[in-house]
Design a protein around this motif. Sequence first.
Motif, PDB file in Angstrom:
ATOM      1  N   TYR A   3       0.821  -1.207   0.000  1.00  0.00           N
ATOM      2  CA  TYR A   3       0.000   0.000   0.000  1.00  0.00           C
ATOM      3  C   TYR A   3       0.861   1.266   0.000  1.00  0.00           C
ATOM      4  CZ  TYR A   3      -3.275   3.487   1.804  1.00  0.00           C
ATOM      5  OH  TYR A   3      -4.016   4.607   1.980  1.00  0.00           O
ATOM      6  N   LEU A  32      -7.264  -1.091  -2.344  1.00  0.00           N
ATOM      7  CA  LEU A  32      -6.470  -1.302  -1.134  1.00  0.00           C
ATOM      8  C   LEU A  32      -7.027  -0.508   0.050  1.00  0.00           C
ATOM      9  CD1 LEU A  32      -2.886  -1.300  -2.673  1.00  0.00           C
ATOM     10  CD2 LEU A  32      -4.330  -3.257  -2.105  1.00  0.00           C
ATOM     11  N   ILE A  35      -9.865  -2.414   1.619  1.00  0.00           N
ATOM     12  CA  ILE A  35      -9.371  -3.466   2.517  1.00  0.00           C
ATOM     13  C   ILE A  35      -8.956  -2.849   3.852  1.00  0.00           C
ATOM     14  CG2 ILE A  35      -7.497  -5.121   2.886  1.00  0.00           C
ATOM     15  CD1 ILE A  35      -7.605  -5.627  -0.168  1.00  0.00           C
ATOM     16  N   LYS A  36      -8.260  -1.726   3.766  1.00  0.00           N
ATOM     17  CA  LYS A  36      -7.741  -1.090   4.976  1.00  0.00           C
ATOM     18  C   LYS A  36      -8.863  -0.556   5.866  1.00  0.00           C
ATOM     19  CE  LYS A  36      -4.047   1.954   6.374  1.00  0.00           C
ATOM     20  NZ  LYS A  36      -2.871   2.659   5.940  1.00  0.00           N
ATOM     21  N   GLU A  42      -4.407  -4.306   7.368  1.00  0.00           N
ATOM     22  CA  GLU A  42      -3.428  -3.749   6.441  1.00  0.00           C
ATOM     23  C   GLU A  42      -3.397  -4.609   5.178  1.00  0.00           C
ATOM     24  OE1 GLU A  42      -1.239  -1.050   6.209  1.00  0.00           O
ATOM     25  OE2 GLU A  42      -2.485  -0.327   7.857  1.00  0.00           O
ATOM     26  N   PRO A  43      -3.450  -3.983   4.003  1.00  0.00           N
ATOM     27  CA  PRO A  43      -3.357  -4.763   2.772  1.00  0.00           C
ATOM     28  C   PRO A  43      -1.997  -5.437   2.648  1.00  0.00           C
ATOM     29  CG  PRO A  43      -4.079  -2.507   2.343  1.00  0.00           C
ATOM     30  CD  PRO A  43      -3.651  -2.568   3.765  1.00  0.00           C
ATOM     31  N   THR A  44      -1.999  -6.683   2.257  1.00  0.00           N
ATOM     32  CA  THR A  44      -0.768  -7.449   2.077  1.00  0.00           C
ATOM     33  C   THR A  44      -0.290  -7.343   0.631  1.00  0.00           C
ATOM     34  OG1 THR A  44      -1.969  -9.452   1.486  1.00  0.00           O
ATOM     35  CG2 THR A  44      -1.511  -9.105   3.843  1.00  0.00           C
ATOM     36  N   ASP A  47      -2.832  -8.945  -1.474  1.00  0.00           N
ATOM     37  CA  ASP A  47      -3.970  -8.059  -1.734  1.00  0.00           C
ATOM     38  C   ASP A  47      -3.640  -7.080  -2.857  1.00  0.00           C
ATOM     39  OD1 ASP A  47      -5.557  -9.187   0.311  1.00  0.00           O
ATOM     40  OD2 ASP A  47      -4.722  -7.814   1.813  1.00  0.00           O
ATOM     41  N   SER A  48      -2.421  -6.573  -2.843  1.00  0.00           N
ATOM     42  CA  SER A  48      -1.986  -5.650  -3.895  1.00  0.00           C
ATOM     43  C   SER A  48      -1.982  -6.341  -5.246  1.00  0.00           C
ATOM     44  CB  SER A  48      -0.591  -5.109  -3.588  1.00  0.00           C
ATOM     45  OG  SER A  48      -0.595  -4.354  -2.412  1.00  0.00           O
TER      46      SER A  48
END
Length: 144
Positions: A3, A32, A35-36, A42-44, A47-48
């Motif tokens: 992120y 992102l 998600i946050k 926290e986006p991993t 996730d990204s």
Amino acid sequence: MLYDDFRKEKMDALKSKDKLKNKVITNILSDLIYIKKELGQEPTAEDSAKAVAKQVKQVKEAMDMSKDRPDAMKELEAELAILEQYMPKQLSADEIKDAVVKLLEEKGIALEPKNKGAIMKTVMPALAGKADGKLINQVVSSLF
């Protein structure tokens, strides 16, 4: 990329007045941020990768619908080029096949057509962001 890396990229795009890159990164950051904020985590990196893959899919669909509009196609191709810089290395069909066989052995799932749903349910999360879903489906179907 994480992120914070995308936020830095966005700032660089803003400083260099690169409107297209800013637009592309904003779209990724939107996923992102969801998600946050909404999921409270926290986006991993995974996730990204999923967010970038989602944007690539959307751009490709837009390209299919805009084939007769050269002006739109030019912008979409430029967006796709930017997105591909952020995509993780995609697995080949052979690599997918090896990963599927390995996962099935680990989970003890028989490689039979009647188990395709269970196979896909096991394989898709493991390969998310690393390969296109259509390609995964084709590889799994070819194994029967």
